[in-house]
Write a protein that holds these residues in place. Structure first.
Motif, PDB file in Angstrom:
ATOM      1  N   TYR A 159       0.715  -1.581  -0.142  1.00 48.78           N
ATOM      2  CA  TYR A 159      -0.424  -0.156   0.168  1.00 48.78           C
ATOM      3  C   TYR A 159       0.801   1.444   0.555  1.00 48.78           C
ATOM      4  N   GLY A 160       2.144   1.029   0.627  1.00 52.39           N
ATOM      5  CA  GLY A 160       2.739   2.197   0.120  1.00 52.39           C
ATOM      6  C   GLY A 160       3.159   2.561  -0.701  1.00 52.39           C
ATOM      7  N   ASP A 161       4.107   1.765  -1.396  1.00 51.51           N
ATOM      8  CA  ASP A 161       5.048   1.560  -2.992  1.00 51.51           C
ATOM      9  C   ASP A 161       4.391   2.569  -3.783  1.00 51.51           C
ATOM     10  N   ASP A 162       3.338   2.053  -3.609  1.00 50.85           N
ATOM     11  CA  ASP A 162       2.120   3.026  -5.020  1.00 50.85           C
ATOM     12  C   ASP A 162       1.253   4.289  -4.364  1.00 50.85           C
ATOM     13  N   PRO A 163       1.288   4.548  -3.304  1.00 46.69           N
ATOM     14  CA  PRO A 163       0.485   5.209  -2.681  1.00 46.69           C
ATOM     15  C   PRO A 163      -1.138   5.671  -2.998  1.00 46.69           C
ATOM     16  N   ARG A 189      -2.221   4.725  -5.692  1.00 42.61           N
ATOM     17  CA  ARG A 189      -2.911   4.415  -6.184  1.00 42.61           C
ATOM     18  C   ARG A 189      -4.428   3.958  -5.182  1.00 42.61           C
ATOM     19  N   TRP A 190      -4.096   3.653  -4.214  1.00 40.15           N
ATOM     20  CA  TRP A 190      -4.882   3.576  -3.268  1.00 40.15           C
ATOM     21  C   TRP A 190      -5.506   4.900  -2.453  1.00 40.15           C
ATOM     22  N   ALA A 191      -4.705   6.146  -2.168  1.00 40.37           N
ATOM     23  CA  ALA A 191      -5.583   6.733  -2.082  1.00 40.37           C
ATOM     24  C   ALA A 191      -6.023   8.699  -1.962  1.00 40.37           C
ATOM     25  N   GLY A 192      -5.842   8.371  -3.440  1.00 42.09           N
ATOM     26  CA  GLY A 192      -6.686   8.539  -4.600  1.00 42.09           C
ATOM     27  C   GLY A 192      -5.729  10.205  -4.906  1.00 42.09           C
ATOM     28  N   ASP A 193      -5.457  11.274  -3.971  1.00 43.72           N
ATOM     29  CA  ASP A 193      -4.585  12.653  -4.151  1.00 43.72           C
ATOM     30  C   ASP A 193      -3.431  11.657  -3.705  1.00 43.72           C
ATOM     31  N   GLU A 194      -2.605  13.224  -4.152  1.00 45.92           N
ATOM     32  CA  GLU A 194      -1.169  13.120  -3.207  1.00 45.92           C
ATOM     33  C   GLU A 194      -1.452  13.828  -2.224  1.00 45.92           C
ATOM     34  N   ALA A 195      -1.721  14.295  -1.646  1.00 43.22           N
ATOM     35  CA  ALA A 195      -1.531  14.625  -0.277  1.00 43.22           C
ATOM     36  C   ALA A 195      -2.200  13.257   0.951  1.00 43.22           C
ATOM     37  N   ALA A 196      -3.052  12.225   0.421  1.00 45.80           N
ATOM     38  CA  ALA A 196      -3.369  11.365   1.042  1.00 45.80           C
ATOM     39  C   ALA A 196      -3.179  10.302   1.023  1.00 45.80           C
ATOM     40  N   GLY A 197      -2.065  10.445  -0.067  1.00 47.59           N
ATOM     41  CA  GLY A 197      -0.702   9.130  -1.015  1.00 47.59           C
ATOM     42  C   GLY A 197       0.350   8.998   0.241  1.00 47.59           C
ATOM     43  N   LYS A 198       0.519  10.582   0.399  1.00 45.75           N
ATOM     44  CA  LYS A 198       1.256  11.607   1.091  1.00 45.75           C
ATOM     45  C   LYS A 198       1.699  10.621   2.012  1.00 45.75           C
ATOM     46  N   HIS A 199       0.318  11.036   3.013  1.00 44.12           N
ATOM     47  CA  HIS A 199      -0.015  10.234   4.358  1.00 44.12           C
ATOM     48  C   HIS A 199      -0.221   8.716   4.194  1.00 44.12           C
ATOM     49  N   LEU A 200      -0.253   7.899   3.589  1.00 43.50           N
ATOM     50  CA  LEU A 200      -0.871   6.772   3.136  1.00 43.50           C
ATOM     51  C   LEU A 200       0.849   6.010   3.477  1.00 43.50           C
ATOM     52  N   ARG A 201       1.362   7.061   2.786  1.00 44.21           N
ATOM     53  CA  ARG A 201       2.782   6.152   2.551  1.00 44.21           C
ATOM     54  C   ARG A 201       3.471   6.752   3.614  1.00 44.21           C
ATOM     55  N   LYS A 202       3.704   7.485   4.741  1.00 43.94           N
ATOM     56  CA  LYS A 202       4.637   8.160   5.824  1.00 43.94           C
ATOM     57  C   LYS A 202       3.874   6.967   6.561  1.00 43.94           C
ATOM     58  N   ALA A 203       2.519   6.953   7.300  1.00 42.08           N
ATOM     59  CA  ALA A 203       1.595   6.141   7.343  1.00 42.08           C
ATOM     60  C   ALA A 203       2.331   4.728   7.849  1.00 42.08           C
ATOM     61  N   THR A 204       2.628   3.990   6.327  1.00 44.86           N
ATOM     62  CA  THR A 204       2.113   2.810   6.217  1.00 44.86           C
ATOM     63  C   THR A 204       4.387   2.350   6.557  1.00 44.86           C
ATOM     64  N   ASP A 205       5.160   3.499   6.636  1.00 47.74           N
ATOM     65  CA  ASP A 205       6.249   3.220   6.235  1.00 47.74           C
ATOM     66  C   ASP A 205       6.910   2.988   8.310  1.00 47.74           C
ATOM     67  N   GLU A 206       5.381   4.189   8.792  1.00 53.79           N
ATOM     68  CA  GLU A 206       6.149   4.252  10.627  1.00 53.79           C
ATOM     69  C   GLU A 206       5.482   3.058  11.276  1.00 53.79           C
ATOM     70  N   HIS A 207       4.699   2.206  10.696  1.00 55.40           N
ATOM     71  CA  HIS A 207       3.637   1.027  10.726  1.00 55.40           C
ATOM     72  C   HIS A 207       5.109  -0.122  10.901  1.00 55.40           C
ATOM     73  N   ARG A 208       5.146   0.028   9.788  1.00 58.36           N
ATOM     74  CA  ARG A 208       6.196  -0.983   9.173  1.00 58.36           C
ATOM     75  C   ARG A 208       7.327  -0.934  10.385  1.00 58.36           C
ATOM     76  N   LYS A 209       8.262   0.319  10.762  1.00 60.87           N
ATOM     77  CA  LYS A 209       8.705   0.256  12.189  1.00 60.87           C
ATOM     78  C   LYS A 209       8.967  -0.506  13.397  1.00 60.87           C
ATOM     79  N   GLU A 210       7.264  -0.256  14.003  1.00 57.51           N
ATOM     80  CA  GLU A 210       6.905  -0.115  15.225  1.00 57.51           C
ATOM     81  C   GLU A 210       6.921  -2.303  14.342  1.00 57.51           C
ATOM     82  N   LEU A 211       6.470  -2.630  13.626  1.00 54.74           N
ATOM     83  CA  LEU A 211       6.434  -4.229  13.252  1.00 54.74           C
ATOM     84  C   LEU A 211       7.824  -4.475  13.957  1.00 54.74           C
ATOM     85  N   TRP A 212       8.881  -3.860  12.694  1.00 56.25           N
ATOM     86  CA  TRP A 212       9.455  -4.087  12.721  1.00 56.25           C
ATOM     87  C   TRP A 212      10.775  -5.216  14.455  1.00 56.25           C
ATOM     88  N   ARG A 213      10.082  -3.441  15.111  1.00 56.57           N
ATOM     89  CA  ARG A 213      11.003  -3.486  16.283  1.00 56.57           C
ATOM     90  C   ARG A 213      10.074  -4.575  17.429  1.00 56.57           C
TER      91      ARG A 213
END
Ligand SMILES: N[C@@H](CCC(=O)N[C@@H](CS)C(=O)NCC(=O)O)C(=O)O
Length: 209
Positions: free
Chosen positions: A113-117, A119-143
């Motif tokens: 969902y973060g690689d091509d945000p 595609r899922w979020a519709g507009d640029e700003a929402a896409g940026k948010h989705l990318r940031k949120a999924t990147d942050e979530h992944r850090k938690e998952l790895w920790r």
């Protein structure tokens, strides 16, 4: 066809399967394609896997198999001596299954969902948010993953498994090797150990510049 035919892309999830096939010593060939680029190779990939994802593995009988975890389980069935999965009665087995599923069902989709945000979020700003949120979530998952597993010398402790292959490949993806080294050093060390395995020299040379 008597060989497995892996449709792959440089340093993508297909590298995990490529490494497993190498450790299993199963006859195989690797076709590297730029999987997102329109063209004849992508068309062939889409015919085999309408999701257009790699890894896509063509079995010796011609059927296509997708989903890295399923493929790893199949390879281990065909070559149990490769040590990709703890044996059925090995106490390490339940944790192997747990964390394999965690990687493919929780961590991998953060990239989907973060690689091509857009595609899922519709507009640029929402896409940026989705990318940031999924990147942050992944850090938690790895920790969480690093804290819950022995990770010395391998994810499961003394027993090497395909989990180490996932860690070694995903260590190269966002948030990147420097983050892993600082925040999850044990995972970074596992990645280093896997990269030095002689049997995987060809795989690393093919995928990593
Ligand atoms: N669940 C699949 C995910 C595979 C996957 O997402 N691969 C990436 C490349 S590393 C991909 O093909 N992404 C393109 C897309 O999802 O459209 C697996 O575990 O094999």
């Amino acid at each position: 066809m008597t060989k497995y035919h892996l449709i792959a892309s440089k340093a993508c999830g297909s590298m995990i399967v490529e490494a497993a096939l190498a450790l299993a010593k199963l006859p195989h060939e690797v076709e590297m394609i730029p999987y997102v680029e329109p063209g004849s190779q992508r068309d062939r990939l889409l015919a085999l896997n309408p999701l257009g994802q790699v890894p896509t593995l063509v079995l010796p009988d011609g059927r296509a198999m997708t989903e890295s975890a399923a493929i790893i389980l199949h390879i281990a069935d065909m070559a149990p001596q490769a040590g990709l999965i703890p044996a059925a009665k090995d106490p390490a087995r339940p944790m192997f299954l747990r964390w394999l599923e965690f990687i493919v069902a929780a961590i991998y989709p953060t990239f989907s969902y973060g690689d091509d945000p857009k595609r899922w979020a519709g507009d640029e700003a929402a896409g940026k948010h989705l990318r940031k949120a999924t990147d942050e979530h992944r850090k938690e998952l790895w920790r969480y993953f690093a804290a819950q597993n022995p990770c010395k010398p391998w994810v499961l402790g003394a027993t090497f498994s395909a989990l180490d292959l996932y860690v070694a490949v995903m260590n190269m993806w966002r948030p990147g090797p420097a983050w892993f080294k600082k925040e999850c050093p044990a995972l970074s060390e596992i990645a280093g150990r896997v990269a030095k395995l002689d049997a995987l020299g060809v795989v690393w040379a093919r995928n990593v510049d």
